[in-house]
Scaffold this active site. Structure first.
Site, PDB file in Angstrom:
ATOM      1  N   ASP A 128       0.816  -1.207   0.000  1.00 14.16           N
ATOM      2  CA  ASP A 128       0.000   0.000   0.000  1.00 14.16           C
ATOM      3  C   ASP A 128       0.850   1.258   0.000  1.00 14.16           C
ATOM      4  O   ASP A 128       2.080   1.206   0.114  1.00 14.16           O
ATOM      5  CB  ASP A 128      -0.902   0.023   1.242  1.00 14.16           C
ATOM      6  CG  ASP A 128      -1.948  -1.077   1.199  1.00 14.16           C
ATOM      7  OD1 ASP A 128      -2.261  -1.547   0.103  1.00 14.16           O
ATOM      8  OD2 ASP A 128      -2.440  -1.453   2.274  1.00 14.16           O
ATOM      9  N   TYR A 177       6.320 -10.362   6.674  1.00 15.33           N
ATOM     10  CA  TYR A 177       6.231  -8.915   6.887  1.00 15.33           C
ATOM     11  C   TYR A 177       6.753  -8.576   8.276  1.00 15.33           C
ATOM     12  O   TYR A 177       6.630  -9.365   9.218  1.00 15.33           O
ATOM     13  CB  TYR A 177       4.781  -8.433   6.786  1.00 15.33           C
ATOM     14  CG  TYR A 177       4.273  -8.239   5.377  1.00 15.33           C
ATOM     15  CD1 TYR A 177       4.293  -6.986   4.773  1.00 15.33           C
ATOM     16  CD2 TYR A 177       3.756  -9.306   4.649  1.00 15.33           C
ATOM     17  CE1 TYR A 177       3.809  -6.803   3.485  1.00 15.33           C
ATOM     18  CE2 TYR A 177       3.272  -9.134   3.361  1.00 15.33           C
ATOM     19  CZ  TYR A 177       3.299  -7.878   2.785  1.00 15.33           C
ATOM     20  OH  TYR A 177       2.827  -7.712   1.512  1.00 15.33           O
TER      21      TYR A 177
END
Length: 576
Positions: free
Chosen positions: A138, A194
């Site tokens: 994002d 992540y």
């Protein structure tokens, strides 16, 4: 409801038109899109526009050459490759190509063309090079390791250096590895890792003066859970009382009583608007704005033109700033004890396994099978790090794939559970059919560490075709240096300037509705608003039945205060 279910689980809008929906990896891979027909259709559409005198705006990533230049260019062979790269997402509108916005892929594609890795004939259309990303990130999200697969001209031995020379320092190509013709960095990725960096003070309880801070104890007492709640908050009990007594009280006692009353109202509570955020205005440039203490301005005498009134208003604002600075200083000085870290890990453990994460993303329903995702592990590094006086925690999640905003919502939910003294099992309740408002934590702290290609690598070893395995460990030295300079330092610096995490959690603490009360002892039921007389039961979940009540969507928008574009096509994957 405005949306109607279409065939196959899709949705239709109010006009009955089918809406695009998010798909899981397996469903996506079963689609057989005729890419050539799609490209030809778009080219024909553009041609008709040009013939009609309409302007066809070129994508921002496109490089245009004259037909003469294209014809004169020597044709060189292309190879299917995997491009291993890292980037800092600051200043970019995400990873994925956009025709109008600055993105990582857009800059990367332009650099490929400039370095001669993509021919002039294909310089305006990434589809001609079969560009596929492994993981979508994002706006503002970083990656130490990510991959795009495409066809490139890689005859030059120094092609990696040539490409890097055309890129900004925020984007680095680690290597370019030849692959089989059928290689897809998206389809062949087994899983992704992540990292999320978060200040430890985010796990402090809400200030007792806030709406959420008051409701936590009220509901715990009502539910007969007060003793258990206090046990879960034992290591932070009295933190804010001590800060107020030692640092805030002396400031307030040093000003006249009439001014003190106005300051307290500006700091903590406005009867018309609900509780105030004790440091929500401590963002970049707030010190130079009159609205840094809006309630103080509202409560000052009406005749703002007079010098006396202006002096009073300024005095109130100055005192408010002093108190807010005290709260920020106290947060940055906080050091999380081991018992609190254990509570965080207990919350993260609730995510491990195959769960229905429909509440942790957007545009998915409870019965949507693609909302079920497998989390291999979610671990907090046992040792916090101190950066410029602030303590940070590193959380790493390893999963097969992630939906849009899923990781940020998982972090926010875990933090809310710990800071509000909720039982960690509350997270398991979010996998049920009740829709709840889970905000997404700031994108500032999120970083894609690397995708994993375990099955692909094993196959290469078995086949023995000379193709290298995809292994980011080969570039650890370069990646670590890049992460420190372009990612970690940016995260720490931006948080010091913007106080994004403090602002985010304080907006939640001060939101004067029931939306976030699922972290109290009342559970998910406590987040449902009381119904107005005669209102239907389903009105509670729709946010109806109360005058001037904000919907769940409005509540999330208010506490997140972000303007991210939610419309980019991404197959529902935060990770691609």
């Amino acid at each position: 409801m405005d949306n109607k279910q279409g065939r196959g689980g899709g949705q239709r809008d109010a006009s009955g038109k089918r809406k695009a929906r998010d798909m899981g990896r397996k469903e996506w891979s079963r689609l057989h899109t005729d890419k050539r027909a799609r490209n030809d259709k778009q080219a024909e559409k553009n041609r008709r526009k040009i013939e009609n005198g309409e302007e066809v705006k070129a994508p921002v990533y496109a490089t245009h050459f004259s037909q003469e230049d294209i014809d004169q260019e020597q044709r060189r062979p292309k190879k299917k490759v995997a491009v291993l790269l890292g980037y800092s997402g600051t200043g970019y509108k995400g990873m994925q190509l956009s025709e109008t916005e600055k993105t990582i892929e857009g800059e990367l594609f332009t650099a490929f063309v400039a370095a001669g890795a993509i021919s002039k004939a294909n310089a305006a259309d990434p589809k001609k090079s079969s560009l596929v990303r492994c993981a979508r990130t994002d706006k503002g999200v970083h990656a130490a390791g990510n991959i795009v697969s495409l066809k490139l001209i890689v005859e030059d031995e120094d092609i990696v250096q040539k490409i890097n020379d055309k890129l900004s320092a925020q984007i680095r190509v680690w290597d370019i590895l030849p692959t089989s013709k059928s290689f897809s960095s998206y389809q062949l990725c087994d899983s992704r890792v992540y990292e999320y960096l978060i200040p430890s003070h985010c796990f402090l309880p809400p200030h007792p003066s806030t709406y959420l801070g008051k409701k936590i104890t009220e509901v715990a007492e009502k539910e007969g859970d007060l003793e258990a709640y206090r046990a879960r908050q034992e290591e932070v009990a009295g933190f804010w009382d001590e800060v107020d007594e030692k640092h805030v009280k002396p400031i307030l006692e040093g000003v006249p009583e009439d001014i003190r009353a106005l300051v307290e109202k500006a700091l903590y509570f406005d009867e018309d608007k609900g509780p105030k955020n004790e440091d929500e205005q401590q963002t970049e440039g707030a010190e130079n704005k009159d609205e840094a203490a809006p309630a103080a301005t509202e409560t000052a005498p009406a005749d703002a033109a007079s010098e006396a009134d202006e002096a009073l208003r300024r005095q109130i604002i100055d005192v408010v700033k002093q108190v807010k600075a005290v709260y920020i200083t106290a947060k940055r000085a906080y050091r999380i004890p081991e018992s609190r870290r254990a509570r965080i890990q207990a919350a993260l453990d609730q995510y491990v396994g195959t769960k229905n994460f429909w509440n942790f993303t957007i545009q998915k329903m409870f019965k949507d099978p693609s909302a079920k995702r497998f989390i291999k592990s979610f671990k907090m590094h046992p040792e916090p790090i101190i950066i410029n006086g602030t303590e940070w925690l590193s959380l790493k999640v390893h999963g097969q794939s992630f939906m849009m905003h899923q990781i940020r919502k998982m972090v926010a939910m875990a933090a809310m559970v710990v800071r509000c003294g909720s039982d960690p099992s509350r997270i398991a309740e979010t996998y049920g059919p009740t829709k709840i408002a889970i905000p997404k934590a700031p994108g500032l702290g999120l970083l894609l560490e690397r995708p994993v290609f375990e099955m692909y690598n094993k196959r290469q070893d078995t086949i023995g075709n000379g193709k290298q395995s995809i292994d980011f460990d080969r570039y650890n030295k370069e990646i670590d240096e890049f992460k420190q300079r372009e990612i970690y330092d940016r995260i720490f610096r931006e948080e010091e300037q913007l106080n994004a995490f403090s602002s985010f959690f304080n907006h939640i603490d001060h939101f004067p509705q029931e939306e976030f009360l699922y972290v109290t002892s009342g559970g998910i039921g406590a987040a449902r608003p009381a119904l107005a007389p005669g209102a239907a039961p389903q009105a509670a979940e729709a946010g109806e039945g109360k005058t001037d009540r904000k919907s769940q969507r409005e509540a999330l928008a208010e506490v997140e205060e972000e303007s991210e574009d939610e419309t980019l096509p991404n197959n529902g994957e935060e990770g691609g």
